[in-house]
Scaffold this active site. Structure first.
Site, PDB file in Angstrom:
ATOM      1  N   SER A 239       0.725  -1.186   0.043  1.00 53.08           N
ATOM      2  CA  SER A 239       0.060  -0.236  -0.162  1.00 53.08           C
ATOM      3  C   SER A 239       0.724   1.333   0.019  1.00 53.08           C
ATOM      4  O   SER A 239       1.520   1.558   1.114  1.00 53.08           O
ATOM      5  CB  SER A 239      -0.972  -0.001   1.149  1.00 53.08           C
ATOM      6  OG  SER A 239      -1.681   1.292   1.267  1.00 53.08           O
TER       7      SER A 239
ATOM      8  N   MET B 240      -9.179   8.037  -0.401  1.00 56.67           N
ATOM      9  CA  MET B 240     -10.154   8.763   0.480  1.00 56.67           C
ATOM     10  C   MET B 240     -10.533   9.839   0.356  1.00 56.67           C
ATOM     11  O   MET B 240      -9.624  10.728   0.160  1.00 56.67           O
ATOM     12  CB  MET B 240      -9.566   8.265   1.968  1.00 56.67           C
ATOM     13  CG  MET B 240      -8.617   7.057   2.266  1.00 56.67           C
ATOM     14  SD  MET B 240      -7.895   6.936   3.975  1.00 56.67           S
ATOM     15  CE  MET B 240      -6.960   5.472   3.826  1.00 56.67           C
TER      16      MET B 240
ATOM     17  N   ASP C 194      -4.988   3.623  -1.875  1.00 57.81           N
ATOM     18  CA  ASP C 194      -6.126   3.992  -0.878  1.00 57.81           C
ATOM     19  C   ASP C 194      -6.579   5.179  -1.397  1.00 57.81           C
ATOM     20  O   ASP C 194      -5.787   6.164  -1.067  1.00 57.81           O
ATOM     21  CB  ASP C 194      -5.618   3.859   0.554  1.00 57.81           C
ATOM     22  CG  ASP C 194      -5.358   2.637   0.912  1.00 57.81           C
ATOM     23  OD1 ASP C 194      -6.545   1.635   0.737  1.00 57.81           O
ATOM     24  OD2 ASP C 194      -4.303   1.923   1.403  1.00 57.81           O
TER      25      ASP C 194
ATOM     26  N   MET D 114     -11.773  -5.971   5.041  1.00 53.42           N
ATOM     27  CA  MET D 114     -10.915  -5.032   5.747  1.00 53.42           C
ATOM     28  C   MET D 114     -10.688  -5.657   7.167  1.00 53.42           C
ATOM     29  O   MET D 114     -11.806  -6.099   8.011  1.00 53.42           O
ATOM     30  CB  MET D 114     -11.692  -3.742   6.160  1.00 53.42           C
ATOM     31  CG  MET D 114     -11.969  -2.899   4.897  1.00 53.42           C
ATOM     32  SD  MET D 114     -10.186  -2.180   4.115  1.00 53.42           S
ATOM     33  CE  MET D 114      -9.623  -1.361   5.434  1.00 53.42           C
TER      34      MET D 114
ATOM     35  N   MET E 240     -12.380   4.317  -0.832  1.00 52.44           N
ATOM     36  CA  MET E 240     -12.906   4.522   0.456  1.00 52.44           C
ATOM     37  C   MET E 240     -13.448   5.923   0.275  1.00 52.44           C
ATOM     38  O   MET E 240     -12.990   6.932   0.929  1.00 52.44           O
ATOM     39  CB  MET E 240     -11.985   4.380   1.662  1.00 52.44           C
ATOM     40  CG  MET E 240     -11.402   3.029   1.987  1.00 52.44           C
ATOM     41  SD  MET E 240     -10.128   2.621   3.045  1.00 52.44           S
ATOM     42  CE  MET E 240      -8.857   2.877   1.989  1.00 52.44           C
TER      43      MET E 240
ATOM     44  N   ASP F 278      -6.999  -6.499   4.089  1.00 54.18           N
ATOM     45  CA  ASP F 278      -6.272  -5.070   4.254  1.00 54.18           C
ATOM     46  C   ASP F 278      -6.503  -4.636   5.456  1.00 54.18           C
ATOM     47  O   ASP F 278      -7.207  -4.170   6.138  1.00 54.18           O
ATOM     48  CB  ASP F 278      -6.978  -4.146   3.020  1.00 54.18           C
ATOM     49  CG  ASP F 278      -6.458  -2.599   3.049  1.00 54.18           C
ATOM     50  OD1 ASP F 278      -5.239  -2.592   3.767  1.00 54.18           O
ATOM     51  OD2 ASP F 278      -6.863  -1.973   2.519  1.00 54.18           O
TER      52      ASP F 278
ATOM     53  N   HIS G 239      -8.483   1.027  -4.075  1.00 55.40           N
ATOM     54  CA  HIS G 239      -9.447   0.954  -3.122  1.00 55.40           C
ATOM     55  C   HIS G 239     -10.024   2.209  -2.870  1.00 55.40           C
ATOM     56  O   HIS G 239      -9.423   3.109  -2.099  1.00 55.40           O
ATOM     57  CB  HIS G 239      -8.972   0.273  -1.993  1.00 55.40           C
ATOM     58  CG  HIS G 239      -9.605   0.035  -0.820  1.00 55.40           C
ATOM     59  ND1 HIS G 239      -9.071  -0.282   0.597  1.00 55.40           N
ATOM     60  CD2 HIS G 239     -11.026  -0.083  -0.657  1.00 55.40           C
ATOM     61  CE1 HIS G 239     -10.030  -0.698   1.277  1.00 55.40           C
ATOM     62  NE2 HIS G 239     -11.046  -0.351   0.621  1.00 55.40           N
TER      63      HIS G 239
END
Length: 220
Positions: free
Chosen positions: A8, A35, A33, A135, A66, A173, A64
């Site tokens: 990551s 976000m 990630d 998660m 989020m 993750d 990913h």
């Protein structure tokens, strides 16, 4: 399925992302990630960074999301060159449509579940996904402690995936390191996201080799 390691970049040096990507030549994916400070209480990066990173590395990007509106944004990440795009079940209002759009654009489609979200209600969606992400921390921040409470759910997810032919990758993750990777592999995971365990190591590539070996031993 073969063990895959997806370091990551949330734990990498954002000022040196191209160099950080080059530091893990033995990675299977680069986990990105995204976000938005709405779905999770953190703000990281978005499409412009993904587009730039796509040009700077040959590694496939595992995005990913989020974010609060994944149905709106997910197809754009596939168009930007992501090899895999994962949306959260808790945020998507039209998951089947969104997953199909991701696939139609040539990316693998993933569905993510938070620690407290049961896996059984999504059994009927397994035919629409290429990867199921469980998660193992509350989403939003790197460096959190692994949540053992997710392991029984991981075993149930493996049973469901195998029941439907076993083609879906099962990713974990959060808090994955040299010790927890073994427990996750034993419970049925085959794709492992690791941030601090890789980019916090003095030799990120060696850390990946160690994680892969530990997962292969436990999952054999």
């Amino acid at each position: 399925m073969a063990v895959q390691i997806s370091p990551s970049i949330l734990a990498a040096d954002f000022a040196r992302l191209a160099d950080e990507a080059a530091a893990v030549p033995n990675a299977d994916w680069l986990h990105v990630d995204v976000m938005d400070y709405h779905f999770v209480p953190n703000l990281t990066l978005g499409l412009p960074v993904v587009e730039s990173l796509r040009k700077a590395t040959d590694k496939p990007l595992d995005c990913h999301l989020m974010i609060a509106e994944p149905d709106r944004w997910a197809p754009q990440y596939a168009e930007a060159g992501a090899g895999s795009v994962t949306v959260h079940a808790e945020a998507s209002r039209a998951p089947v449509r969104t997953l199909r759009e991701i696939r139609a654009l040539g990316a693998r489609a993933g569905l993510a579940l938070n620690p407290a979200t049961a896996v059984e209600p999504f059994e009927d969606l397994l035919g629409e996904v290429d990867m199921l992400l469980l998660m193992t921390v509350e989403p939003g921040f790197g460096g959190q402690k692994f949540l053992d409470v997710v392991l029984p759910k991981l075993r149930r997810a493996r049973e469901l995936v195998d029941k439907h032919g076993g083609h879906v990758w099962l990713q974990v993750d959060g808090g994955v390191d040299g010790e927890t990777v073994e427990r996750c592999a034993e419970a049925g995971a085959d794709v492992f996201v690791a941030g601090s365990a890789v980019y916090g190591a003095s030799d990120p590539a060696a850390a990946i080799d160690e994680l892969r070996a530990a997962a292969e031993r436990a999952g054999a």
